[in-house]
Write an enzyme that holds these catalytic residues in place. Sequence first.
Site, PDB file in Angstrom:
ATOM      1  CB  CYS A 117     -78.007 -63.648 101.466  1.00  0.00           C
ATOM      2  SG  CYS A 117     -77.916 -65.441 101.407  1.00  0.00           S
TER       3      CYS A 117
ATOM      4  CG  HIS B 114     -73.184 -63.409 101.880  1.00  0.00           C
ATOM      5  ND1 HIS B 114     -73.908 -62.732 102.845  1.00  0.00           N
ATOM      6  CD2 HIS B 114     -73.747 -64.626 101.770  1.00  0.00           C
ATOM      7  CE1 HIS B 114     -74.864 -63.520 103.298  1.00  0.00           C
ATOM      8  NE2 HIS B 114     -74.795 -64.677 102.674  1.00  0.00           N
TER       9      HIS B 114
ATOM     10  CD  GLU C 200     -72.028 -59.684 103.057  1.00  0.00           C
ATOM     11  OE1 GLU C 200     -72.368 -59.550 101.865  1.00  0.00           O
ATOM     12  OE2 GLU C 200     -72.632 -60.433 103.854  1.00  0.00           O
TER      13      GLU C 200
HETATM   14  N1  GLN Z   1     -81.852 -68.313 105.222  1.00  0.00           N
HETATM   15  C1  GLN Z   1     -81.646 -68.102 103.828  1.00  0.00           C
HETATM   16  C2  GLN Z   1     -81.114 -69.364 103.146  1.00  0.00           C
HETATM   17  O1  GLN Z   1     -80.626 -70.251 103.803  1.00  0.00           O
HETATM   18  C3  GLN Z   1     -80.699 -66.950 103.592  1.00  0.00           C
HETATM   19  C4  GLN Z   1     -79.315 -67.200 104.065  1.00  0.00           C
HETATM   20  C5  GLN Z   1     -78.478 -65.967 104.183  1.00  0.00           C
HETATM   21  O2  GLN Z   1     -78.992 -64.853 104.176  1.00  0.00           O
HETATM   22  N2  GLN Z   1     -77.176 -66.131 104.358  1.00  0.00           N
HETATM   23  O3  GLN Z   1     -81.166 -69.473 101.965  1.00  0.00           O
END
Ligand code: GLN
Length: 554
Positions: free
Chosen positions: A381, A507, A509
């Site tokens: 992410c 994600h 994970e």
């Molecule tokens: N802050 C970034 C976004 O909103 C990444 C978000 C995250 O890592 N969950 O896109």
Amino acid sequence: MTKHIFVTGGVVSSLGKGLTSASVGMLLERRGLRVRLQKFDPYINVDPGTMSPYQHGEVYVLDDGSETDLDLGHYERFTNSPLTRDSNFTTGQIYLSVINQERRGEFLGKTVQVIPHITNEIKSCVHKLAADDVDVVITEIGGTVGDIESLPFLEAIRQFSLDVGKENCLYIHLTLVPYLKAAGELKTKPTQHSVGQLREIGIQPDVLICRTERTISREDREKIALFCNLPLNAVIEEKDKDFSIYEVPLSLVENKLDEIVVEKLRLNAKPLKLDDWRELLNRMRNPREEISIAVVGKYAEHRDAYKSIYESLDHAGIANHAQVRIQRIQAEEVEREGPERLLSGYDGLLIPGGFGERGIEGKVESIRFARERGIPFFGICLGMQCAAIEFARNVIGLGGAHSTEFNKDTPHPVICLLDEQKSITDKGGTMRLGAQPTTLQADSKSREWYGNADISERHRHRYEFNNVYRQQFAAHGLSFAGTSPDGSLVEIIEMPAHPWYVAVQFHPEFKSKPTAAHPLFNGFIAAAVAKHQARGEQRAKPVPAPQEAPSLPR
Ligand code: GLN
């Protein structure tokens, strides 16, 4: 008819109610029963999505896009119970629902009160999970008995057994039996008091699970049983596990917890099947390699901030017969000390997700280090977004490249706000959330490890890779290994020339299990094992030692 188990906690918080609830669920599933799990959290936030990891630890995201408590991660890792929005309720959500009903006029003429309106709402949330194809619903009550905030939940679960019949409900209370060094003995009084408080509310626990550092003597168990009004076999010891959380279910079985539950709820259960779980612990105890992974994040000092990532690394370690030593490193420390000093010697680098500017440059520097040195790198992410920033600045030469999350005026906005986010101002539950499909490119590492071209992964973000830059990135050796099926959103970037450089917008994970490691974590750890072995060979020269190839279950 669906039976119900309620899990409460006493004496102190952080006793591991989530793990215990997950373990009970797992043991019942492994006795052939169909189980559902849910958790009530007594805070006023509607969900944990707007809380800092310092307050709450990780926010665990489900397929349906709900942002939930991290205990639901334990539920998913230990059981096959499908989790949805109905698996996590907070006080805020309960009140919101009741107040909305009041505004619609559903209680016209009545005074709306904690009892019965709030307690009825709580009970209806428990009933939501009961169904013909569900044998047992396990409901964990967050917080500690004695908290003001928990009272409506405890009152609701007390009433619940009157509604569905005492014989269909089982109350498990988790407490602490502390060891007092000065006295040289275990103390049962806090447990007695905690159960006393529960009984004042009208709940007599059926089973007590006593967390302890030392073995509780039969004498002490007898004392607890007598004072807490329980048969001796219902006082279960749960000793601290320093080796792995995956030992918890086995220790509960040793103390016959599954038998007591099955007997008390008169469940039609099969014999317990745990062979694969024992094999898993066996593997963990006998690794063939020991590797070290650096996780560079904003909240590295917080044990629970990247909980599912740490668990997923362990799962991939199990799959690769490797013990994974995880070093949590503060991104800001990399800014101060430099990557050379902090990151040399690791077999892999992982950059987790996150929000806010603090530590960004440290993450970017860490990725540069891993890219240049051929150290396996896995970005998740925000980790992928940082990889794009690093690549733009240092490979393509786009000075000042950034994400508009951190610099609105950057000359090269390689990461920018998703179109669908542009008109959104509310913060709660408004990100791009939950399961979204991704299509994988034929010759990518991701495609190889997933073994499939169409995948679905969970998301939680507002920003995305800016498509204006795709050609430039590709021309400099970066590949877009995964995109949304219509090709419009970048989901995975890879660097084919690097041993393992894979960064994902989603994600992974949240979909790894101890018995089924996530394919990308699996590939990352396999690459880290290879890196580790290559290092060993380098050191061992000029006498080359025979190397065992890592086993890569796919
Ligand atoms: N802050 C970034 C976004 O909103 C990444 C978000 C995250 O890592 N969950 O896109």
